[in-house]
Design a protein around this motif. Structure first.
Motif, mmCIF file in Angstrom:
data_model
loop_
_atom_site.group_PDB
_atom_site.id
_atom_site.type_symbol
_atom_site.label_atom_id
_atom_site.label_comp_id
_atom_site.label_asym_id
_atom_site.label_seq_id
_atom_site.Cartn_x
_atom_site.Cartn_y
_atom_site.Cartn_z
ATOM 1 N N ALA A 132 -1.525 -3.114 0.372
ATOM 2 C CA ALA A 132 -1.697 -2.447 -0.743
ATOM 3 C C ALA A 132 -1.045 -3.465 -2.365
ATOM 4 C CB ALA A 132 -1.382 -1.162 -1.010
ATOM 5 N N CYS A 133 0.098 -3.659 -2.048
ATOM 6 C CA CYS A 133 0.716 -4.455 -3.020
ATOM 7 C C CYS A 133 0.208 -5.774 -3.156
ATOM 8 C CB CYS A 133 2.202 -4.648 -2.805
ATOM 9 S SG CYS A 133 3.333 -3.254 -3.018
ATOM 10 N N GLY A 134 -0.310 -6.502 -2.005
ATOM 11 C CA GLY A 134 -0.941 -7.946 -2.099
ATOM 12 C C GLY A 134 -2.360 -7.757 -2.588
ATOM 13 N N ARG A 135 -3.019 -6.520 -2.628
ATOM 14 C CA ARG A 135 -4.303 -6.405 -3.274
ATOM 15 C C ARG A 135 -4.115 -6.278 -4.781
ATOM 16 N NH1 ARG A 135 -8.752 -2.806 0.348
ATOM 17 N NH2 ARG A 135 -8.843 -4.100 2.185
ATOM 18 N N LEU A 136 -3.197 -5.411 -5.198
ATOM 19 C CA LEU A 136 -2.980 -5.461 -6.520
ATOM 20 C C LEU A 136 -2.466 -6.659 -7.175
ATOM 21 C CD1 LEU A 136 -1.393 -1.678 -6.457
ATOM 22 C CD2 LEU A 136 -3.645 -2.424 -7.224
ATOM 23 N N ILE A 183 -7.707 0.668 -9.800
ATOM 24 C CA ILE A 183 -6.623 0.622 -8.722
ATOM 25 C C ILE A 183 -7.330 1.412 -7.421
ATOM 26 C CG2 ILE A 183 -4.439 1.618 -7.893
ATOM 27 C CD1 ILE A 183 -3.482 1.018 -10.797
ATOM 28 N N ALA A 184 -7.514 2.719 -7.766
ATOM 29 C CA ALA A 184 -8.233 3.321 -6.622
ATOM 30 C C ALA A 184 -9.294 2.600 -5.957
ATOM 31 C CB ALA A 184 -8.919 4.780 -7.278
ATOM 32 N N MET A 241 -2.224 -7.664 -11.173
ATOM 33 C CA MET A 241 -0.986 -6.957 -11.142
ATOM 34 C C MET A 241 0.408 -7.648 -11.397
ATOM 35 S SD MET A 241 -1.780 -3.155 -10.687
ATOM 36 C CE MET A 241 -0.603 -2.186 -11.897
ATOM 37 N N ALA A 242 1.146 -7.317 -11.909
ATOM 38 C CA ALA A 242 2.727 -8.082 -11.869
ATOM 39 C C ALA A 242 3.384 -7.173 -11.036
ATOM 40 C CB ALA A 242 3.210 -8.483 -13.186
ATOM 41 N N ARG A 270 -5.073 4.486 3.032
ATOM 42 C CA ARG A 270 -4.841 4.173 4.434
ATOM 43 C C ARG A 270 -4.046 2.620 4.503
ATOM 44 N NH1 ARG A 270 -7.889 0.018 5.826
ATOM 45 N NH2 ARG A 270 -9.791 -0.627 4.657
ATOM 46 N N LEU A 271 -4.281 1.904 3.274
ATOM 47 C CA LEU A 271 -3.321 0.431 3.740
ATOM 48 C C LEU A 271 -1.961 0.614 3.818
ATOM 49 C CD1 LEU A 271 -5.690 -1.087 0.793
ATOM 50 C CD2 LEU A 271 -5.984 -1.246 3.016
ATOM 51 N N SER A 272 -1.581 -0.509 4.395
ATOM 52 C CA SER A 272 -0.064 -0.623 4.368
ATOM 53 C C SER A 272 0.611 -0.907 2.990
ATOM 54 C CB SER A 272 0.426 -1.540 5.534
ATOM 55 O OG SER A 272 -0.020 -2.801 4.824
ATOM 56 N N MET A 273 1.765 -0.581 3.013
ATOM 57 C CA MET A 273 2.291 -1.087 1.660
ATOM 58 C C MET A 273 2.333 -2.542 1.283
ATOM 59 S SD MET A 273 6.030 -0.156 -0.311
ATOM 60 C CE MET A 273 6.215 1.001 0.662
#
Length: 117
Positions: free
Chosen positions: A101-105, A6-7, A110-111, A95-98
């Protein structure tokens, strides 16, 4: 997905929780509204928020969150990190926007908090 992954995906810095780098996470939830987190328990998922506050950590603990990522480059004050450490809650910052960040996960497998993919 392991916390260390995740990091990497979020280009995040681990602020606390080094012993938890191998912890597995299957779901994530992003919100700046603590009431949203309380309404839908996190079941050990990773919680993304832009609110680096003691209340965010307390809400995460009550909700069963397994780790917190502060988005938009937010750096929590020492008291927030100290509480997270006492609760055994890993903390990262990116530094990413929410949204990103959610899109990358999600793109990494990830669900969402409800298990939807």
């Amino acid at each position: 997905m392991k916390l260390v992954d995740i990091a990497r995906v979020l280009e995040a810095k681990l602020l606390s929780g080094e012993p938890h780098l191998d912890r597995e996470f299957e779901i994530c939830r992003g919100s700046d509204l603590m009431s949203d987190l309380l309404a839908n328990f996190a079941d050990g998922g990773v919680f993304l928020t832009g609110l680096p506050t003691v209340q965010a950590v307390r809400t995460a603990v009550v909700s069963g969150v397994g780790g917190i990522v502060f988005v938009r480059g937010k750096a929590p004050p020492d008291e927030v990190l100290e509480l997270a450490k006492r609760e055994g809650l890993p903390v990262l910052t990116t530094r990413l926007s929410m949204f990103v960040a959610c899109g990358r996960l999600y793109s990494s497998g990830m669900a969402g908090h409800d298990g939807a993919r």
